[in-house]
Design an enzyme around this catalytic site. Structure first.
Site, PDB file in Angstrom:
ATOM      1  NE  ARG A  56      -3.835  -1.454   2.231  1.00  0.00           N
ATOM      2  CZ  ARG A  56      -4.609  -1.600   2.005  1.00  0.00           C
ATOM      3  NH1 ARG A  56      -5.913  -1.271   1.494  1.00  0.00           N
ATOM      4  NH2 ARG A  56      -5.479  -3.093   2.157  1.00  0.00           N
ATOM      5  CE  LYS A 164       5.100 -18.213  12.303  1.00  0.00           C
ATOM      6  NZ  LYS A 164       5.937 -18.033  13.804  1.00  0.00           N
ATOM      7  CG  ASP A 193       8.162 -24.305   8.957  1.00  0.00           C
ATOM      8  OD1 ASP A 193       9.540 -24.300   9.942  1.00  0.00           O
ATOM      9  OD2 ASP A 193       7.724 -24.877  10.100  1.00  0.00           O
ATOM     10  CG  HIS A 194      12.581 -19.868   9.125  1.00  0.00           C
ATOM     11  ND1 HIS A 194      11.572 -19.306  10.038  1.00  0.00           N
ATOM     12  CD2 HIS A 194      13.271 -19.755   9.670  1.00  0.00           C
ATOM     13  CE1 HIS A 194      11.960 -19.416  10.588  1.00  0.00           C
ATOM     14  NE2 HIS A 194      13.681 -19.041  10.814  1.00  0.00           N
ATOM     15  CE  LYS A 198      16.535 -22.403  11.497  1.00  0.00           C
ATOM     16  NZ  LYS A 198      16.538 -20.632  11.957  1.00  0.00           N
ATOM     17  CD  GLU A 232      12.591 -17.911  19.179  1.00  0.00           C
ATOM     18  OE1 GLU A 232      13.240 -17.474  18.737  1.00  0.00           O
ATOM     19  OE2 GLU A 232      11.946 -18.162  20.066  1.00  0.00           O
ATOM     20  CG  ASP A 251       5.844 -18.383  16.901  1.00  0.00           C
ATOM     21  OD1 ASP A 251       5.708 -17.308  15.994  1.00  0.00           O
ATOM     22  OD2 ASP A 251       6.636 -17.949  17.900  1.00  0.00           O
ATOM     23  CG  HIS A 256       9.301 -23.385  13.243  1.00  0.00           C
ATOM     24  ND1 HIS A 256       9.221 -22.870  11.851  1.00  0.00           N
ATOM     25  CD2 HIS A 256       9.271 -21.022  13.657  1.00  0.00           C
ATOM     26  CE1 HIS A 256       9.177 -21.333  11.121  1.00  0.00           C
ATOM     27  NE2 HIS A 256       8.862 -20.603  12.340  1.00  0.00           N
ATOM     28  CE  LYS A 356       9.223 -16.057  21.092  1.00  0.00           C
ATOM     29  NZ  LYS A 356      10.006 -16.075  19.343  1.00  0.00           N
TER      30      LYS A 356
HETATM   31  C1  BG6 Z   1       9.590 -17.703  13.766  1.00  0.00           C
HETATM   32  C2  BG6 Z   1       9.092 -17.126  14.824  1.00  0.00           C
HETATM   33  O1  BG6 Z   1       8.550 -18.271  12.631  1.00  0.00           O
HETATM   34  O2  BG6 Z   1      11.028 -17.979  13.876  1.00  0.00           O
HETATM   35  C3  BG6 Z   1       9.962 -16.594  16.185  1.00  0.00           C
HETATM   36  O3  BG6 Z   1       7.972 -16.313  14.483  1.00  0.00           O
HETATM   37  C4  BG6 Z   1      10.801 -17.196  16.318  1.00  0.00           C
HETATM   38  O4  BG6 Z   1       8.743 -15.945  17.031  1.00  0.00           O
HETATM   39  C5  BG6 Z   1      11.445 -17.932  14.528  1.00  0.00           C
HETATM   40  O5  BG6 Z   1      11.885 -15.879  17.192  1.00  0.00           O
HETATM   41  C6  BG6 Z   1      12.944 -18.036  15.433  1.00  0.00           C
HETATM   42  O6  BG6 Z   1      13.507 -18.767  14.118  1.00  0.00           O
HETATM   43  P1  BG6 Z   1      15.407 -18.873  14.175  1.00  0.00           P
HETATM   44  O7  BG6 Z   1      15.330 -18.672  12.661  1.00  0.00           O
HETATM   45  O8  BG6 Z   1      15.307 -17.445  14.953  1.00  0.00           O
HETATM   46  O9  BG6 Z   1      15.143 -19.864  14.932  1.00  0.00           O
END
Ligand code: BG6
Length: 502
Positions: A56, A164, A193-194, A198, A232, A251, A256, A356
């Site tokens: 936008r 996502k 799904d990143h 990896k 994390e 999340d 993941h 977290k």
């Molecule tokens: C994301 C989550 O998909 O993945 C985040 O929304 C999280 O909350 C993150 O911090 C973690 O990704 P990575 O690659 O840093 O382990």
């Protein structure tokens, strides 16, 4: 016919194409997508591409180029910026303002794309990247279809990458899959799904299936239990408002950690083709023993972080974070005891935890093997063998074994055999988004989640979340910088086991 089945090629040489990024003024574009494209160009992995940002926000081509360069300067894996590569890239970057819910904007986008493709001598191959709030996914796909931007067929191709979260529960995931399939074939849709991008997650498959010695042990005869940790040190940062609606189960675990679980547990696929791998992942998800509401306390622990100290810094509690409700009932820690009810894994618990504000950032899969059947060295014990696959950071694999301590006494101590990516290969792994963009451009969906997988994981997760919403399942607290509440220790403790301290 199952709409999810459609084989995709596994050839990594992408054809020239235009990448259209929806949500181009957002953080992900600047931090991840543009740097990923730049690094792919540096590595000579891309043939000709044009990039068209859209959102936008009104800005010019030059504004978008400037923000892209800023993103590369700040976040690129390879720096400083290579002037020659940047000058090629910057010429192919364009911007086109438009609203996601305005069909006319998509007609204008199509016309603009035709002009840009002519200018760069590109075929009409298009990869649409939806880096927008999830509520925009369905309207964008519908409008892409209505404007004739995503016809089926591979020549030229039209593919859509969706960020996502894909749905927030089972019902919304089914709805979204239905909306998507009204316009696109499953082979045209790439759900990100990143974690699958990896290197170390992909190495789970290589480790298991390119080596002959592990697979015979990879079952309930030799494995006592498996631990998967996604910890994390970060809190919710500036995403309090988003996170407070999501929670760590949705999340991190639904996507993941479940993907990691699937790769650790799946049966050997017949080939490394997209659907062969995804069929096996789906079977794992479908074999997960559901957690009934009355089993919640004994199989799932949820908790919220309280104030504490992480990596030497004092941090506030979750409910004091910006954007988080003062009475919030959202979990920042979850631990689950799972069973995969199939021949290979019958009776083997899979303990998963994600949180977290842990003391350390670590993602790993640890396979805990059974003890020897007979203790030959009375009283002396090196502890169980544990094979730990470290996904991040310090990527590598360790195996702990019992060894005789030098000396006259028969003393046994655990020692570790270690493989580290950094020292063995000495090269930096590409970023997840580089790999995923390249695969989507090449039409390879292996590292993307298929619609039925997403539904299967929501089918497992949604009842737990709903039980919590109805007030079931105690919310524990844990000090920020600790490994979670006592209840999590007890989850394993009552089975005579303990979490690893990675
Ligand atoms: C994301 C989550 O998909 O993945 C985040 O929304 C999280 O909350 C993150 O911090 C973690 O990704 P990575 O690659 O840093 O382990």
């Amino acid at each position: 016919m199952n709409p999810f089945r459609a084989d995709t090629p596994n050839d990594k040489t992408p054809e020239p194409a235009t990448i259209v990024i929806f949500g181009a003024s957002g953080d992900l574009t600047k931090r991840k997508l543009i740097p990923a494209i730049y690094n792919l160009l540096i590595g000579r992995h891309l043939s000709r591409v044009a990039i068209v940002g859209t959102s936008r926000t009104v800005m010019s081509d030059d504004d978008f180029r400037e923000s892209s360069l800023d993103g590369i300067n700040k976040y690129s894996r390879q720096r400083p910026v290579d002037e020659r590569v940047w000058s090629t890239l910057s010429r192919s970057i364009h911007y086109h303002p438009g609203a996601f819910d305005d069909p006319a904007a998509f007609v204008r986008l199509r016309e603009r794309l035709e002009v840009i493709e002519k200018q760069h001598h590109l075929p009409a191959n298009r990869l649409f990247y939806l880096s927008t709030p999830p509520s925009a996914f369905a309207p964008i796909i519908r409008n892409l279809g209505a404007a004739g931007l995503v016809r089926p067929g591979e020549n030229p191709f039209a593919r859509v990458i969706v960020e996502k979260p894909f749905g927030t529960d089972l019902a919304s995931a089914i709805d979204l899959n239905r909306d998507v399939h009204e316009v696109l074939k499953e082979s045209q849709i790439f759900r990100i799904d990143h974690y699958l991008g990896k290197e170390t997650v992909q190495n789970l498959l290589v480790f298991r299936f390119a080596n002959g010695i592990f697979e015979p042990l990879w079952n309930n005869k030799y494995v006592d239990h498996v631990q998967i940790t996604g910890a994390e040190t970060l809190g919710v940062e500036r995403r309090g408002a988003y996170f407070d609606h999501a929670g760590i189960l949705r999340d991190m675990v639904q996507n993941h950690l479940f993907q990691v679980l699937c790769l650790a547990a799946l049966e050997p696929p017949g080939s490394f083709k997209a659907n062969a791998v995804r069929d096996e992942k789906l079977k794992v998800l479908e074999a997960l023993r559901p957690i009934e509401p009355e089993q919640l306390e004994e199989r799932v622990i949820r908790a919220q972080y309280l104030s504490g100290s992480v990596l030497g810094a004092q941090v506030p509690g979750y409910r004091e974070e910006e954007g988080v409700g003062k009475e919030s009932q959202t979990e920042t820690f979850v631990a689950l005891k799972l069973f995969i009810d199939n021949w290979r894994w019958g009776g083997v618990p899979f303990y998963l935890r994600s949180a977290k504000r842990m003391p350390k950032r670590v993602t790993e899969v640890a396979i805990h093997f059974k003890n020897v059947p007979h203790r030959l060295f009375a009283g002396a014990d090196g502890g169980p063998n544990v094979l730990a696959i470290r996904i991040q950071p310090d990527e590598g694999i360790t195996m702990s074994i019992g060894s005789k301590v030098p000396g006259q006494a028969l003393e046994i101590a655990p020692v570790t055999m270690e493989f580290r990516y950094a020292s063995s290969f000495g090269v930096e792994a590409p970023e997840a988004y580089e790999r995923l963009l390249l695969d989507a451009l090449a039409g390879d969906g292996t590292l993307f989640t298929r619609g039925d997988e997403v539904e299967a994981s929501w089918r497992f997760i949604t009842p737990i979340h709903q039980a919590w919403l109805s007030g079931k399942g105690k919310m524990h607290g844990y000090e920020a910088g600790s490994w979670g509440p006592d209840a999590s220790t007890q989850l394993l403790g009552k089975d005579g086991r303990a979490w690893r301290r990675p």
